[in-house]
Write an enzyme that holds these catalytic residues in place. Structure first.
Site, short mmCIF file in Angstrom:
data_model
loop_
_atom_site.label_atom_id
_atom_site.label_comp_id
_atom_site.label_asym_id
_atom_site.label_seq_id
_atom_site.Cartn_x
_atom_site.Cartn_y
_atom_site.Cartn_z
N ASN A 11 0.81 -1.22 0.00
CA ASN A 11 0.00 0.00 0.00
C ASN A 11 0.84 1.27 0.00
OD1 ASN A 11 0.59 -1.06 2.61
ND2 ASN A 11 -0.67 0.54 3.52
N ASP A 48 -2.49 -8.69 8.26
CA ASP A 48 -1.28 -8.48 9.06
C ASP A 48 -0.46 -9.76 8.90
OD1 ASP A 48 0.61 -8.53 11.12
OD2 ASP A 48 -0.62 -7.25 12.40
N GLY A 77 7.57 -4.97 6.05
CA GLY A 77 8.65 -4.94 7.04
C GLY A 77 8.58 -3.70 7.90
N TYR A 140 16.73 -5.59 13.32
CA TYR A 140 16.41 -5.50 11.88
C TYR A 140 17.43 -6.29 11.05
CZ TYR A 140 15.35 -3.13 7.43
OH TYR A 140 15.01 -2.84 6.13
#
Ligand SMILES: NC(=O)c1ccc[n+]([C@@H]2O[C@H](COP(=O)([O-])OP(=O)(O)OC[C@H]3O[C@@H](n4cnc5c(N)ncnc54)[C@H](OP(=O)(O)O)[C@@H]3O)[C@@H](O)[C@H]2O)c1
Length: 234
Positions: A11, A48, A77, A140
């Site tokens: 999106n 989700d 992410g 991360y």
């Protein structure tokens, strides 16, 4: 050529640019979104990726709407940057849960259809940080490095079925995600590139689109840098 394509986190940012690139060449494109409205002109499924049941339902919705997924771009992410000593356990887990487990959830749901079809393309959006590491990104970088091992193993499991599995490792790309990167960090990263600049979502999308093409049939288990030359040799 009109394949059924699913892009997670499609999106905005890189995911949206990827979605537009596939739509422009005539593919049937579904994007996942978590809240708000899906992007204009694209088929959106609310999902989700950390919720395995929601992922199953979303993949089924795509199957009904545009056929079994033939091309998966696992892009969703998050970052929760902080030095390890100050990082909340919850922030470490949330990043692993979204970036790694989320990608695993989606890959698992589309693999059976690709195996049945004897054809498929999967592209995982990892990061240069997965190779180089970065201060404040232990969570991360760990999630993105793990994604590479995951994708390479999956590539070996499904390769005989003409399914390729690749990873792209972008450097600093201008999206919402990097809006809070400090000027000092930004200058440092740009200084590491050969091209002396950040990248655009469209430049990542072009590589993803190629990896999903028939022309890329002999590329699998790859980790393709889209970094402007940063991280070379890592
Ligand atoms: N920008 C960079 O410099 C850079 C560099 C290397 C790698 N990457 C990777 O590229 C990918 C896209 O990043 P971006 O820069 O485009 O970031 P972004 O603009 O922040 O977009 C992230 C996307 O992921 C979605 N997402 C996050 N958590 C999700 C979840 N649990 N379930 C479903 N969707 C979820 C977001 O959906 P919502 O809109 O609902 O939040 C959004 O669509 C990420 O995997 C990122 O790690 C980015």
């Amino acid at each position: 050529m009109s394949r059924s394509v699913l892009i997670t986190g499609g999106n905005r940012g890189i995911g949206l640019a990827v979605a537009r690139a596939f739509a422009a060449q005539g593919d049937k494109v579904a994007v996942t979104y978590r809240s708000g409205e899906p992007p204009e002109g694209l088929f959106g499924v609310r999902c989700d990726v950390t919720d395995a049941a929601a992922v199953r339902a979303a993949v089924e919705e795509v199957r009904v709407q545009q056929g079994p997924v033939e091309v998966l771009v696992s892009n969703a992410g998050i970052t929760r940057d902080q030095l390890l000593v100050a990082m909340a356990d919850e922030d470490f887990r949330a990043v692993i849960e979204t970036n790694l487990i989320g990608a695993v959830n989606v890959a698992k749901e589309v693999t059976t259809d690709m195996v049945k079809a004897r054809w498929g393309r999967m592209v995982f959006v990892s990061s240069m940080s997965g190779f180089t590491g970065a201060p404040g990104q232990t969570n991360y970088a760990a999630s993105k490095a793990a994604l590479i091992g995951f994708a390479r193993s999956l590539a070996r499991e499904v390769g005989r079925r003409r399914i390729t599995v690749n990873v792209v490792t972008p450097g600093l790309i201008e999206t919402d995600m990097v809006r809070e990167v400090t000027d000092a960090r930004r200058s440092y990263v740009i200084g590491q590139t050969a091209l002396g600049r950040t990248g655009t979502p469209e430049e990542v999308a072009a590589v993803v689109r190629f990896l999903a093409s028939e022309e890329a049939a002999y590329i699998t288990a790859g980790a393709i840098p889209v970094t402007g030359g940063a991280g070379v040799g890592q």
